[in-house]
Design a protein around this motif. Structure first.
Motif, PDB file in Angstrom:
ATOM      1  N   VAL A 165      34.302 -20.354  15.388  1.00 60.40           N
ATOM      2  CA  VAL A 165      35.288 -19.019  15.205  1.00 60.40           C
ATOM      3  C   VAL A 165      36.761 -19.562  14.941  1.00 60.40           C
ATOM      4  O   VAL A 165      37.107 -18.990  13.988  1.00 60.40           O
ATOM      5  N   VAL A 166      37.319 -20.419  15.842  1.00 58.92           N
ATOM      6  CA  VAL A 166      38.608 -20.630  15.429  1.00 58.92           C
ATOM      7  C   VAL A 166      39.014 -21.399  14.314  1.00 58.92           C
ATOM      8  O   VAL A 166      39.748 -21.043  13.515  1.00 58.92           O
ATOM      9  N   ASP A 167      38.002 -22.523  13.946  1.00 61.80           N
ATOM     10  CA  ASP A 167      38.319 -23.134  12.488  1.00 61.80           C
ATOM     11  C   ASP A 167      37.188 -22.854  11.499  1.00 61.80           C
ATOM     12  O   ASP A 167      37.000 -23.595  10.612  1.00 61.80           O
ATOM     13  N   LYS A 184      35.730  -7.843   9.694  1.00 61.63           N
ATOM     14  CA  LYS A 184      36.971  -7.432  10.100  1.00 61.63           C
ATOM     15  C   LYS A 184      37.086  -8.040  11.648  1.00 61.63           C
ATOM     16  O   LYS A 184      36.024  -7.775  12.387  1.00 61.63           O
ATOM     17  N   ILE A 185      37.890  -8.749  12.115  1.00 59.22           N
ATOM     18  CA  ILE A 185      38.237  -9.406  13.394  1.00 59.22           C
ATOM     19  C   ILE A 185      38.675  -8.474  14.396  1.00 59.22           C
ATOM     20  O   ILE A 185      39.814  -8.203  14.180  1.00 59.22           O
ATOM     21  N   HIS A 186      37.867  -8.392  15.307  1.00 59.87           N
ATOM     22  CA  HIS A 186      38.501  -7.337  16.448  1.00 59.87           C
ATOM     23  C   HIS A 186      39.186  -8.083  17.559  1.00 59.87           C
ATOM     24  O   HIS A 186      40.096  -7.751  18.353  1.00 59.87           O
ATOM     25  N   VAL A 187      38.343  -9.376  17.987  1.00 60.48           N
ATOM     26  CA  VAL A 187      38.991 -10.087  19.071  1.00 60.48           C
ATOM     27  C   VAL A 187      38.448 -11.650  18.921  1.00 60.48           C
ATOM     28  O   VAL A 187      37.315 -11.742  18.206  1.00 60.48           O
ATOM     29  N   VAL A 188      39.410 -12.487  19.176  1.00 63.07           N
ATOM     30  CA  VAL A 188      39.163 -13.901  19.341  1.00 63.07           C
ATOM     31  C   VAL A 188      39.684 -14.271  20.603  1.00 63.07           C
ATOM     32  O   VAL A 188      41.115 -14.165  20.683  1.00 63.07           O
ATOM     33  N   ASP A 189      39.200 -14.348  21.556  1.00 64.31           N
ATOM     34  CA  ASP A 189      39.623 -14.563  23.062  1.00 64.31           C
ATOM     35  C   ASP A 189      39.113 -16.075  23.304  1.00 64.31           C
ATOM     36  O   ASP A 189      38.182 -16.352  23.880  1.00 64.31           O
ATOM     37  N   ASP A 190      40.056 -17.155  23.035  1.00 68.64           N
ATOM     38  CA  ASP A 190      39.856 -18.512  23.196  1.00 68.64           C
ATOM     39  C   ASP A 190      39.806 -18.820  24.628  1.00 68.64           C
ATOM     40  O   ASP A 190      39.433 -19.950  25.211  1.00 68.64           O
ATOM     41  N   LYS A 191      40.329 -18.003  25.914  1.00 71.67           N
ATOM     42  CA  LYS A 191      40.452 -18.325  27.055  1.00 71.67           C
ATOM     43  C   LYS A 191      39.008 -17.954  27.672  1.00 71.67           C
ATOM     44  O   LYS A 191      38.378 -18.831  28.294  1.00 71.67           O
ATOM     45  N   ASN A 192      38.511 -16.539  27.275  1.00 70.81           N
ATOM     46  CA  ASN A 192      36.778 -16.191  27.792  1.00 70.81           C
ATOM     47  C   ASN A 192      36.000 -16.739  26.880  1.00 70.81           C
ATOM     48  O   ASN A 192      34.874 -16.351  26.972  1.00 70.81           O
ATOM     49  N   LEU A 193      36.361 -17.140  25.674  1.00 63.22           N
ATOM     50  CA  LEU A 193      35.496 -17.699  24.710  1.00 63.22           C
ATOM     51  C   LEU A 193      34.487 -16.647  24.007  1.00 63.22           C
ATOM     52  O   LEU A 193      33.320 -16.834  24.095  1.00 63.22           O
ATOM     53  N   VAL A 194      35.165 -15.554  23.792  1.00 65.02           N
ATOM     54  CA  VAL A 194      34.325 -14.546  23.264  1.00 65.02           C
ATOM     55  C   VAL A 194      35.118 -13.992  21.763  1.00 65.02           C
ATOM     56  O   VAL A 194      36.377 -14.096  21.589  1.00 65.02           O
ATOM     57  N   THR A 195      34.249 -13.537  20.901  1.00 66.53           N
ATOM     58  CA  THR A 195      34.819 -12.923  19.755  1.00 66.53           C
ATOM     59  C   THR A 195      33.911 -11.807  19.424  1.00 66.53           C
ATOM     60  O   THR A 195      32.751 -11.720  19.673  1.00 66.53           O
ATOM     61  N   LYS A 196      34.567 -10.737  18.711  1.00 70.13           N
ATOM     62  CA  LYS A 196      33.989  -9.623  18.334  1.00 70.13           C
ATOM     63  C   LYS A 196      34.343  -9.276  16.832  1.00 70.13           C
ATOM     64  O   LYS A 196      35.638  -9.406  16.652  1.00 70.13           O
ATOM     65  N   TYR A 197      33.493  -9.155  15.964  1.00 68.38           N
ATOM     66  CA  TYR A 197      33.936  -8.781  14.675  1.00 68.38           C
ATOM     67  C   TYR A 197      32.855  -8.102  14.029  1.00 68.38           C
ATOM     68  O   TYR A 197      31.670  -7.932  14.505  1.00 68.38           O
ATOM     69  N   SER A 198      33.035  -7.393  12.749  1.00 63.90           N
ATOM     70  CA  SER A 198      32.160  -6.621  11.928  1.00 63.90           C
ATOM     71  C   SER A 198      32.216  -6.913  10.581  1.00 63.90           C
ATOM     72  O   SER A 198      33.277  -7.255  10.063  1.00 63.90           O
ATOM     73  N   MET A 199      31.182  -6.866  10.046  1.00 65.54           N
ATOM     74  CA  MET A 199      30.792  -7.035   8.603  1.00 65.54           C
ATOM     75  C   MET A 199      31.169  -5.824   8.075  1.00 65.54           C
ATOM     76  O   MET A 199      30.321  -4.968   8.390  1.00 65.54           O
ATOM     77  N   LEU A 223      29.884 -12.001  20.372  1.00 69.23           N
ATOM     78  CA  LEU A 223      29.573 -13.343  20.647  1.00 69.23           C
ATOM     79  C   LEU A 223      30.276 -13.751  21.943  1.00 69.23           C
ATOM     80  O   LEU A 223      31.441 -13.520  21.954  1.00 69.23           O
ATOM     81  N   LYS A 224      29.641 -14.355  22.862  1.00 67.15           N
ATOM     82  CA  LYS A 224      30.120 -15.113  24.085  1.00 67.15           C
ATOM     83  C   LYS A 224      29.421 -16.388  24.319  1.00 67.15           C
ATOM     84  O   LYS A 224      28.381 -16.630  24.086  1.00 67.15           O
ATOM     85  N   PHE A 225      30.447 -17.385  24.201  1.00 66.88           N
ATOM     86  CA  PHE A 225      29.965 -18.759  24.496  1.00 66.88           C
ATOM     87  C   PHE A 225      30.101 -19.185  26.064  1.00 66.88           C
ATOM     88  O   PHE A 225      31.278 -19.066  26.524  1.00 66.88           O
ATOM     89  N   GLU A 226      29.010 -19.483  26.657  1.00 70.11           N
ATOM     90  CA  GLU A 226      29.190 -19.881  28.251  1.00 70.11           C
ATOM     91  C   GLU A 226      28.535 -21.271  28.410  1.00 70.11           C
ATOM     92  O   GLU A 226      27.745 -21.556  27.862  1.00 70.11           O
ATOM     93  N   ALA A 227      28.994 -21.785  29.479  1.00 66.49           N
ATOM     94  CA  ALA A 227      28.699 -23.038  30.045  1.00 66.49           C
ATOM     95  C   ALA A 227      27.196 -22.930  30.493  1.00 66.49           C
ATOM     96  O   ALA A 227      26.879 -21.821  30.936  1.00 66.49           O
ATOM     97  N   HIS A 228      26.237 -24.069  30.111  1.00 68.88           N
ATOM     98  CA  HIS A 228      24.928 -23.887  30.403  1.00 68.88           C
ATOM     99  C   HIS A 228      24.561 -25.352  30.480  1.00 68.88           C
ATOM    100  O   HIS A 228      24.635 -26.122  29.633  1.00 68.88           O
TER     101      HIS A 228
END
Length: 155
Positions: A24-26, A66-81, A98-103
């Protein structure tokens, strides 16, 4: 216009923070390095539009997200093609949540919700989604392999 929704989960031994930073970020820098068919990813306007251009001869010329959300605290991103060859004449857009969770033992589960917004009365076929999902998983596995081979990257 109709909406068809799919959910998916993918697990990896890579930590959620590292995977989020890479995917997401890079992603503008990393994806063209790891995927030879991607020529570049450029931000447009205020940076909320990202255009991914593909090399000449590729079946896809470009995609715009189109990037709607990049939340690096909660590791969530929302975007649309919102534009590109993949949408064709049947799809208005494709939305990704998308949500990235510890597992597990330091690993991650990436949970995704994908919504296909169709044009007119077109009904999306499972095979169409499955092809897109396959391509998304190829990217996921390429980034995962890179991060596993380079444990200090995005640490």
């Amino acid at each position: 216009m109709g909406v068809t929704t799919y959910t998916h989960e993918a697990t990896t031994p890579v930590s959620p923070t590292r995977l989020f930073k890479a995917l997401v970020v890079d992603s503008d820098n990393l994806i063209p390095k790891l995927m030879p068919q991607v020529k570049n990813i450029e931000a447009e306007g205020d940076g909320s539009i990202k255009k991914m251009s593909f090399v000449e001869g590729s079946p896809i010329k470009y995609l715009k997200h189109k990037i709607h959300v990049v939340d690096d605290k909660n590791l969530v991103t929302k975007y649309s093609m919102i534009e590109g060859d993949v949408l064709g004449d049947k799809l208005e857009s494709i939305s990704y949540d998308l949500k990235f969770e510890a597992h597990g033992n330091g690993g991650c589960v990436c949970k995704s919700i994908i919504e296909y917004h169709t044009k007119g009365d077109y009904v999306l076929k499972d095979e169409e989604h499955n092809e897109g999902q396959k391509q998304g998983m190829e990217l996921f596995k390429i980034v995962e392999a890179y991060l596993l081979a380079n444990p200090s990257v995005y640490a």
